[in-house]
Structure formats: structure tokens, C-alpha cells
Write a protein that holds these residues in place. Sequence first.
Motif, short mmCIF file in Angstrom:
data_model
loop_
_atom_site.label_atom_id
_atom_site.label_comp_id
_atom_site.label_asym_id
_atom_site.label_seq_id
_atom_site.Cartn_x
_atom_site.Cartn_y
_atom_site.Cartn_z
N THR A 1 -65.87 42.51 -23.40
CA THR A 1 -65.09 41.49 -22.70
C THR A 1 -65.22 41.57 -21.19
O THR A 1 -64.73 40.69 -20.48
N THR B 1 -64.95 38.93 -17.37
CA THR B 1 -64.24 37.68 -17.65
C THR B 1 -63.28 37.29 -16.53
O THR B 1 -62.72 36.19 -16.56
N THR B 2 -63.10 38.18 -15.54
CA THR B 2 -62.19 37.87 -14.43
C THR B 2 -62.91 38.11 -13.10
O THR B 2 -63.92 38.81 -13.03
N GLU B 3 -62.35 37.56 -12.04
CA GLU B 3 -62.93 37.74 -10.71
C GLU B 3 -62.88 39.20 -10.29
O GLU B 3 -63.83 39.72 -9.68
N ARG C 1 -69.49 34.97 -19.17
CA ARG C 1 -68.24 35.13 -19.91
C ARG C 1 -67.04 34.64 -19.10
O ARG C 1 -66.05 34.17 -19.66
N GLY C 2 -67.12 34.82 -17.78
CA GLY C 2 -65.97 34.45 -16.96
C GLY C 2 -66.18 33.23 -16.11
O GLY C 2 -65.41 32.97 -15.17
N ASP D 1 -65.69 30.13 -16.42
CA ASP D 1 -64.61 29.14 -16.37
C ASP D 1 -63.33 29.72 -15.77
O ASP D 1 -62.36 28.98 -15.58
N ASN D 2 -63.33 31.03 -15.47
CA ASN D 2 -62.11 31.68 -15.00
C ASN D 2 -62.10 31.94 -13.50
O ASN D 2 -61.09 32.43 -12.98
N VAL D 3 -63.21 31.66 -12.82
CA VAL D 3 -63.29 31.96 -11.39
C VAL D 3 -63.79 30.74 -10.65
O VAL D 3 -64.43 29.86 -11.24
N TYR E 1 -68.44 32.73 -8.50
CA TYR E 1 -69.37 32.98 -9.62
C TYR E 1 -70.83 32.94 -9.13
O TYR E 1 -71.62 33.86 -9.40
#
Length: 552
Positions: free
Chosen positions: A35, A38-40, A121-122, A124-126, A131
Motif C-alpha cells: 500500500t 498512496t499518500t503525499e 497508487r496515490g 488520485d490522493n495528491v 505527483y
Amino acid sequence: METNKYFLFIFLILLFIGCDSGLERFPLDRPSDGTFLTTEVEMEMAITGAYATLKTSQDYNYPAVILLDCLTDIGWERARQTYMDISTGKHDSNNELVASIWGQFYAGIGRCNFITENISRGKDNVPENVYNRILAEAKFIRAFHYFWLTELFGDVPFTTMPINDIADTQMAKSSKSEIVTFLLNDLEEAAKYLPETIPASELGRASKGAALALRTKIALHNNLWQEAINSALKVMALDYELATSYEALFKNSQQRNTKEVLFSLQYLYQYGTYGPDGVTTRMGRGYSSKIPSQSLIDSYECIDGLPIDKSPLYDPTEPFKNRDPRLDYSCVVPGSVFFGYQFETHKDSVECWNYNTNPPTRVPNQDALNAYASFSGYCWRKYAESIPNLPTVGETPIMLLRYADVLLMYAEAKIEANDIDSSVYKAINDVRERVNMPPVTEGKSQQELRAAVRRERKYEFAFEGSRLFDIRRWGIAEKVMPGNFLGRIPKGLLATAPTIDEYATPDYSEVPNWAEMRVIEIRSFNKDRDYLLPIPRLEVETNKLLIQNKGY
């Protein structure tokens, strides 16, 4: 302090090792390999771990690329047999330095490949710019590692995918040209998403200029003249300029305020430093282990722009006067002051001045008395700065790319392409005039300019990790490496100047007292083998598809 926040993540680099299949799939006490990214925050940790691999630490934690100058005609390493074996031609595929360099470069590539393969993976989260920037940085770092590998070893295994299974390690070599084409495309793409300027809080991260400068270097080293010219011009259109003071580039408090540095390795006390005591004088509480050669000292011109065998300003009784200022800025020479002490290596100079006291006092001179004082009689001044009262701690950033290099690479590429115009002279002369050296006058032939830019690189970048790559790509290693590696006459000076050739290489055969010079090492160079290093034996034995380099 915000400036140093990226050092705080370095301990997290173990995240790239992977997870044991016997552990739970998503451990709660640390990020999971399945995982992660998935985050900045995780992306920032990952890219910080990747940047750390560029330090490729060797002796005294100096990065390997800087110490490669000790394997050339301008430098020597006393304390490590593995260095001496390479410079004397006695090395083989069991050489520990070779294995260490190979392993560290591929470890860095592995971290970058993990990022480039899994960062989606991340996505869409940053924020999109975050990115894209981190992905571009991973490509930049990976390009540096592959560049170093191909320069040292030639064709090497090439992958952009993480190694997840033992079967993935069975990999044949890819051609250097194939790898170079990939790197040039990667860097061109990366430059689109990297910022033009790096704030003080992010020093040590890649910029657009850094990516383009690295692209220039890779193209130049592979004789892709137009690609090098185009990339250099893009850098020259950005907001970079030569530092007013050459000396400032090697002072921690001053380097950061210049616009010359495109990319550097950052160091911070208690978070990762190197040991300047490996290069400093004995009186400066150092070990004088890594030293410059007599031939480098004699390479530098006089201030009239003429070599010492041609200049009327050269006086063999005062050989360090009226010389290119970069000699004193790069090296510690007898008669100069270093760490507050008179530096003198004449073996009869058993006392020297200590200027740290008021008034100055005479003290025992360890640079003449100690059996392990500089064997050549000279020391490096570059990257010898330490924290006050901590001679083993160096924080001055080590530059991997700077604007003077871009200018000289641009000039060299134009010369080799035989596209010689006023911009070639300006690029060379901007570098020379920064230290008040006279300009190269127009009207030179291609060969005269080729020699001029090669000399300039020798003067400008001594002990910055360029020399090994330069003498190999120019095909002159077979001429400058074999024979005696020389130091000063222990109790005297050369009676006359040596003969200096067009590439600033001295020949001492006509100097009347040349035989009194100290022979530090007898070197050899096999032109059919030694332009490349051997692939480590263990790599060849465990990877059945990997073929050893010729001659090893």
C-alpha cells in the motif's frame, strides 16, 4: 528547521527492502509494501530515500564520484588498497571498491524503480503537480545512477522495473547506447515537471535546470553533440550565473547564496556528514589521505595565461606565485595558510607558524615530521571545510552539477561539432575571467580550442569527480596514467619547469633534478582493458546471462 526537513526521513529508506510474505498483509506499525505510496507523505519519504542513494558513500563518507579523482593522474588515495590496485592496474573482479560502487548504484536504481512503478497508487490522493514532480525526481535520480554505471562499466543490465523475484535478477547487458537513449528521453520528460527554482527549504532537490544539465552531460559523454548543445542552451536560458567568487563555491555559508549550483548533495550534522579530515593537513588535524599530484600543481597556468614552461612570470624558486588563482583555491600549497597554520612540506621545516595564537608562535610542523603527512607535499583545499572544532564533520554541500560545467560542456560540444562561433569563446572566457585569467583569443583552430576546453576542465573541476570520466571519454587515459605518480622533491624544488603539453600534462624528463622527486606509486594502464571497470565477480557468478567485461 524547515531547511533540513528532508533529512528527517532518511531513516525510512528501509521501506524499500520489501515485506516478508509471512507477515500480515497490511502491518499497522509501518507502511506496507502493498500500500506504500498512496499518500503525499509517503511519496515524500520515498523520494528522500532515493535522493540519499546519490551519496554512494565511500572513505570518510565522501561520495564515490568525488573520490574517483584519486584514480586519475591528478589524485591519489593512501589508505585504501582497493583504490591503489585500480590506479596501478592490479585490480580484478574481486575489487571491493568496484563491488561497492556497483551495488550502491543499483540499490539507488531499485528505489527509483519502486517509485516509478508504484506511485500511481496515490495519484488520485495528491495534487497533480506534487505527483508529477516526485515522479520526475525519481527519473532524474535513476538517470544519474545509470549514467555513472555506463561511464564506469559500459554496457550494463538495464531495468526500470522493481526486482520482486530471484528470477528477475537474471538479466543480460543492454547496450550503453540503448540506455543513453532512454535516459535522454526520460530527462527531457522530467524537466517538464520540475520547478525552475528550488527554495532554501528544499535545497538538494532536482530542478528543471538540473535535469537539463544532466541531460547535457550524458549527451556530451556519448558524442551526441547537437543534443548536448540543445540541452545546454536551455539551461543557459534559465536563471543561473557563475558565482562571483570561485572560492565561495566551497564555503558552506557562501555556496548557498550563489546562482551557480544546479544540484548538490546536502549534509547536516547529526543527520549525515562526511569527514574532511581525510583530505586536510596534519596541522589541520587531518590525515592527508587523499592528495593531489605534483603534475596537477604544475598544470595550472601563470596569470598571463601561459603554461609555466612558457611564461616569463614563472620562477622555479617561487613556483606558486603568479599562478591561476584556482590552484590555491583547489589545493593547499607550501607557503600558504590552512586552518590557521603555515603549510610547509619541506622535510627540513620542522617548525611552522601557528597563526591561531596572538602573537603567532612557532610549533612542531607535523606536515613535515609525521610519516603519514601528504606524500606529494600538497593537500586538497576543496571540500576540506569542517564545522568549527569538529574536524571530522563536513557539511559543505558537494556539487554534482554547476553552471560552469554547463558552459564548458556547451563549448566542448560546439567545438566537437565544428560549429565554432563567438559563443564558444564566450562560454570558455566567462569561466576564465571569473578568476581574472586572460581570455582565449578568437581565431583558434578546432584542435586548439579542443585543447583549451580540456585544459579548462582540468583547472576548474579538480577534485569534483570529473577527471576520470574526462580522460576516459577523450581517450587520453592511456597517455596520462602510466608511469610514476610523483610528489614534490622532499627537500627542494624543481630546478626548471617541466614541459607542458597541449592538454596541460607535464613531462619531467628534461628537468635536471627530476630524479629527486618522490615516486609515490608506479602506475600502469592497459588500453585494451582499463577504460572500463570489471563487473564484480559475484554478479557474474549469480547472473548467468551477464558477461564479464573484456580482459577481466
